[in-house]
Design a protein around this motif. Sequence first.
Motif, PDB file in Angstrom:
ATOM      1  N   ASN A  90       0.836  -1.207   0.000  1.00  0.00           N
ATOM      2  CA  ASN A  90       0.000   0.000   0.000  1.00  0.00           C
ATOM      3  C   ASN A  90       0.871   1.257   0.000  1.00  0.00           C
ATOM      4  OD1 ASN A  90      -2.894  -1.095   0.449  1.00  0.00           O
ATOM      5  ND2 ASN A  90      -1.692  -2.148   2.004  1.00  0.00           N
ATOM      6  N   PHE A  91       1.946   1.215   0.782  1.00  0.00           N
ATOM      7  CA  PHE A  91       2.887   2.335   0.823  1.00  0.00           C
ATOM      8  C   PHE A  91       3.574   2.491  -0.528  1.00  0.00           C
ATOM      9  CE2 PHE A  91       7.287   3.815   1.678  1.00  0.00           C
ATOM     10  CZ  PHE A  91       6.993   5.085   2.131  1.00  0.00           C
ATOM     11  N   ALA A  92       3.980   1.369  -1.118  1.00  0.00           N
ATOM     12  CA  ALA A  92       4.640   1.400  -2.425  1.00  0.00           C
ATOM     13  C   ALA A  92       3.706   1.959  -3.495  1.00  0.00           C
ATOM     14  CB  ALA A  92       5.113   0.003  -2.810  1.00  0.00           C
ATOM     15  N   ALA A  93       2.425   1.584  -3.422  1.00  0.00           N
ATOM     16  CA  ALA A  93       1.443   2.075  -4.398  1.00  0.00           C
ATOM     17  C   ALA A  93       1.281   3.585  -4.275  1.00  0.00           C
ATOM     18  CB  ALA A  93       0.103   1.374  -4.186  1.00  0.00           C
ATOM     19  N   PHE A  94       1.294   4.088  -3.046  1.00  0.00           N
ATOM     20  CA  PHE A  94       1.215   5.541  -2.832  1.00  0.00           C
ATOM     21  C   PHE A  94       2.426   6.230  -3.460  1.00  0.00           C
ATOM     22  CE2 PHE A  94       2.876   8.898   0.114  1.00  0.00           C
ATOM     23  CZ  PHE A  94       2.074   9.927  -0.370  1.00  0.00           C
ATOM     24  N   ALA A  95       3.612   5.663  -3.263  1.00  0.00           N
ATOM     25  CA  ALA A  95       4.831   6.248  -3.819  1.00  0.00           C
ATOM     26  C   ALA A  95       4.778   6.265  -5.344  1.00  0.00           C
ATOM     27  CB  ALA A  95       6.057   5.473  -3.332  1.00  0.00           C
ATOM     28  N   ARG A  96       4.264   5.182  -5.937  1.00  0.00           N
ATOM     29  CA  ARG A  96       4.161   5.130  -7.410  1.00  0.00           C
ATOM     30  C   ARG A  96       3.173   6.170  -7.927  1.00  0.00           C
ATOM     31  NH1 ARG A  96       4.412  -0.577  -6.387  1.00  0.00           N
ATOM     32  NH2 ARG A  96       2.128  -0.746  -6.572  1.00  0.00           N
ATOM     33  N   ALA A  97       2.076   6.352  -7.203  1.00  0.00           N
ATOM     34  CA  ALA A  97       1.091   7.371  -7.595  1.00  0.00           C
ATOM     35  C   ALA A  97       1.709   8.762  -7.528  1.00  0.00           C
ATOM     36  CB  ALA A  97      -0.133   7.282  -6.689  1.00  0.00           C
ATOM     37  N   ALA A  98       2.540   8.994  -6.508  1.00  0.00           N
ATOM     38  CA  ALA A  98       3.196  10.298  -6.367  1.00  0.00           C
ATOM     39  C   ALA A  98       4.204  10.522  -7.499  1.00  0.00           C
ATOM     40  CB  ALA A  98       3.889  10.382  -5.009  1.00  0.00           C
ATOM     41  N   ALA A  99       4.931   9.461  -7.872  1.00  0.00           N
ATOM     42  CA  ALA A  99       5.910   9.580  -8.961  1.00  0.00           C
ATOM     43  C   ALA A  99       5.228   9.928 -10.275  1.00  0.00           C
ATOM     44  CB  ALA A  99       6.693   8.276  -9.097  1.00  0.00           C
ATOM     45  N   LYS A 100       4.112   9.284 -10.545  1.00  0.00           N
ATOM     46  CA  LYS A 100       3.379   9.584 -11.776  1.00  0.00           C
ATOM     47  C   LYS A 100       2.838  11.017 -11.743  1.00  0.00           C
ATOM     48  CE  LYS A 100      -0.159   7.893 -14.962  1.00  0.00           C
ATOM     49  NZ  LYS A 100      -1.170   6.844 -15.255  1.00  0.00           N
ATOM     50  N   ALA A 101       2.400  11.465 -10.567  1.00  0.00           N
ATOM     51  CA  ALA A 101       1.889  12.830 -10.429  1.00  0.00           C
ATOM     52  C   ALA A 101       2.982  13.856 -10.716  1.00  0.00           C
ATOM     53  CB  ALA A 101       1.312  13.045  -9.036  1.00  0.00           C
ATOM     54  N   VAL A 102       4.224  13.538 -10.361  1.00  0.00           N
ATOM     55  CA  VAL A 102       5.337  14.440 -10.667  1.00  0.00           C
ATOM     56  C   VAL A 102       5.467  14.613 -12.182  1.00  0.00           C
ATOM     57  CG1 VAL A 102       7.841  14.721 -10.596  1.00  0.00           C
ATOM     58  CG2 VAL A 102       6.643  13.915  -8.562  1.00  0.00           C
ATOM     59  N   VAL A 103       5.369  13.504 -12.911  1.00  0.00           N
ATOM     60  CA  VAL A 103       5.512  13.553 -14.369  1.00  0.00           C
ATOM     61  C   VAL A 103       4.342  14.294 -15.009  1.00  0.00           C
ATOM     62  CG1 VAL A 103       5.550  12.146 -16.476  1.00  0.00           C
ATOM     63  CG2 VAL A 103       6.935  11.486 -14.493  1.00  0.00           C
ATOM     64  N   VAL A 104       3.139  13.961 -14.585  1.00  0.00           N
ATOM     65  CA  VAL A 104       1.934  14.512 -15.224  1.00  0.00           C
ATOM     66  C   VAL A 104       1.706  15.978 -14.857  1.00  0.00           C
ATOM     67  CG1 VAL A 104      -0.578  14.314 -15.390  1.00  0.00           C
ATOM     68  CG2 VAL A 104       0.835  12.248 -15.378  1.00  0.00           C
ATOM     69  N   ALA A 105       1.841  16.300 -13.567  1.00  0.00           N
ATOM     70  CA  ALA A 105       1.499  17.654 -13.096  1.00  0.00           C
ATOM     71  C   ALA A 105       2.662  18.642 -13.173  1.00  0.00           C
ATOM     72  CB  ALA A 105       0.978  17.582 -11.659  1.00  0.00           C
ATOM     73  N   ASN A 106       3.884  18.138 -13.258  1.00  0.00           N
ATOM     74  CA  ASN A 106       5.072  18.996 -13.295  1.00  0.00           C
ATOM     75  C   ASN A 106       5.072  20.015 -12.154  1.00  0.00           C
ATOM     76  OD1 ASN A 106       7.492  20.089 -14.099  1.00  0.00           O
ATOM     77  ND2 ASN A 106       6.621  21.330 -15.748  1.00  0.00           N
ATOM     78  N   PRO A 107       4.988  19.544 -10.904  1.00  0.00           N
ATOM     79  CA  PRO A 107       4.943  20.468  -9.768  1.00  0.00           C
ATOM     80  C   PRO A 107       6.274  21.181  -9.555  1.00  0.00           C
ATOM     81  CG  PRO A 107       5.203  18.215  -9.000  1.00  0.00           C
ATOM     82  CD  PRO A 107       4.985  18.133 -10.476  1.00  0.00           C
ATOM     83  N   ALA A 108       6.202  22.390  -9.038  1.00  0.00           N
ATOM     84  CA  ALA A 108       7.410  23.186  -8.817  1.00  0.00           C
ATOM     85  C   ALA A 108       8.180  22.718  -7.589  1.00  0.00           C
ATOM     86  CB  ALA A 108       7.037  24.660  -8.670  1.00  0.00           C
ATOM     87  N   ASP A 109       7.454  22.188  -6.613  1.00  0.00           N
ATOM     88  CA  ASP A 109       8.097  21.763  -5.368  1.00  0.00           C
ATOM     89  C   ASP A 109       7.206  20.742  -4.665  1.00  0.00           C
ATOM     90  OD1 ASP A 109       5.989  23.283  -4.286  1.00  0.00           O
ATOM     91  OD2 ASP A 109       7.269  25.046  -4.019  1.00  0.00           O
ATOM     92  N   ILE A 110       7.609  20.343  -3.456  1.00  0.00           N
ATOM     93  CA  ILE A 110       6.869  19.325  -2.705  1.00  0.00           C
ATOM     94  C   ILE A 110       5.455  19.795  -2.362  1.00  0.00           C
ATOM     95  CG2 ILE A 110       6.751  18.112  -0.488  1.00  0.00           C
ATOM     96  CD1 ILE A 110       8.654  16.782  -2.397  1.00  0.00           C
ATOM     97  N   ASP A 111       5.304  21.048  -2.008  1.00  0.00           N
ATOM     98  CA  ASP A 111       3.969  21.564  -1.682  1.00  0.00           C
ATOM     99  C   ASP A 111       3.039  21.478  -2.887  1.00  0.00           C
ATOM    100  OD1 ASP A 111       4.675  22.111   0.913  1.00  0.00           O
ATOM    101  OD2 ASP A 111       5.158  24.222   0.545  1.00  0.00           O
ATOM    102  N   ALA A 112       3.567  21.824  -4.060  1.00  0.00           N
ATOM    103  CA  ALA A 112       2.763  21.741  -5.277  1.00  0.00           C
ATOM    104  C   ALA A 112       2.441  20.282  -5.609  1.00  0.00           C
ATOM    105  CB  ALA A 112       3.496  22.402  -6.438  1.00  0.00           C
ATOM    106  N   LEU A 113       3.383  19.386  -5.342  1.00  0.00           N
ATOM    107  CA  LEU A 113       3.133  17.961  -5.577  1.00  0.00           C
ATOM    108  C   LEU A 113       2.012  17.469  -4.671  1.00  0.00           C
ATOM    109  CD1 LEU A 113       3.697  15.160  -6.709  1.00  0.00           C
ATOM    110  CD2 LEU A 113       5.566  14.942  -5.059  1.00  0.00           C
ATOM    111  N   ALA A 114       2.013  17.895  -3.418  1.00  0.00           N
ATOM    112  CA  ALA A 114       0.972  17.467  -2.478  1.00  0.00           C
ATOM    113  C   ALA A 114      -0.420  17.836  -2.982  1.00  0.00           C
ATOM    114  CB  ALA A 114       1.216  18.086  -1.103  1.00  0.00           C
ATOM    115  N   ALA A 115      -0.508  18.947  -3.701  1.00  0.00           N
ATOM    116  CA  ALA A 115      -1.806  19.409  -4.201  1.00  0.00           C
ATOM    117  C   ALA A 115      -2.166  18.808  -5.559  1.00  0.00           C
ATOM    118  CB  ALA A 115      -1.799  20.931  -4.306  1.00  0.00           C
ATOM    119  N   ALA A 116      -1.227  18.075  -6.176  1.00  0.00           N
ATOM    120  CA  ALA A 116      -1.476  17.505  -7.498  1.00  0.00           C
ATOM    121  C   ALA A 116      -2.526  16.401  -7.424  1.00  0.00           C
ATOM    122  CB  ALA A 116      -0.183  16.951  -8.080  1.00  0.00           C
TER     123      ALA A 116
END
Length: 292
Positions: A90-116
């Motif tokens: 479950n933890f690994a799945a969360f990490a994979r979802a976050a990694a994909k969000a980085v690629v798709v949303a192109n967040p500027a920083d961690i705070d922006a990633l959290a909101a993606a």
Amino acid sequence: MAEITAKMVAELREATGLGMMECKKALVETEGDVKKAEELLRIKSGNKASKMAGRTAAEGVVVSFISDDKKTGAIIEVNCETDFVGKDENFAAFARAAAKAVVVANPADIDALAAAVTDSGETVEDLRKAIIAKLGENMTLRRFQRYETAGQLAAYLHGAKIGVLVDYTGGDEQLGKDLAMHIAAAKPKALDASGVDAELIETERRVAVERAKEAGKPEAMLEKIAEGTVQKFLKEVTLLNQPFVKDDKVTIEQLVKGQSASVNRFAMFVVGEGIEKKVVDYAAEVAAAAQL
């Protein structure tokens, strides 16, 4: 109040991912209203995450995500408190979802990633709070690196503890895999000498001078000895100068030139690197408790 049935508890568990007793308690508190119970648990999950925020998270995983065309990719380090949770799917799945969000949303920083927003329609922060509530540990999005390239990207994960993302031009897919694997094994600090921190170079120079003095070398030779030491250090820590781990008779520079290729940049994360871990003396804790 409506009767709290096993089916209701199961439905709430499915919706929230939380434990049976937590779900049952929420249903009792909301008099059997499943929707209100789900809302209550989501509120409590956020509170639970806040309470755990001060706890050191130095374990975890590095995961990667690369687009199908190999042009956009990312690696991310996501931390938790224990290696046990770090191995949870479950933890690994969360990490994979976050990694994909980085690629798709192109967040500027961690705070922006959290909101993606992720594929599930929830934000990364929503998922983080939910997984904290489910597994009972603090979890943090520590860092990420995202690349877009005109060349191509390759990634290598050594278990889940070391992750590499390499941007290269030319060559084939196997070259990308070999480069990423080499970086994970040899841990270069930079692509070439121009990327090495000047402070590191100065430290090597200073240490070389002091060692030469202790060895009784003449003053006139100190600078030459220091320069030789620095050049040796730069060869060891720069990717292009390192011997290829699969064939130490060729350097990485020779390897890529042999395929009319070039390395543009790379990123490497090691889980917990630089995080000061709290050392718990369990024997002392037990002894102290026995005196109460």
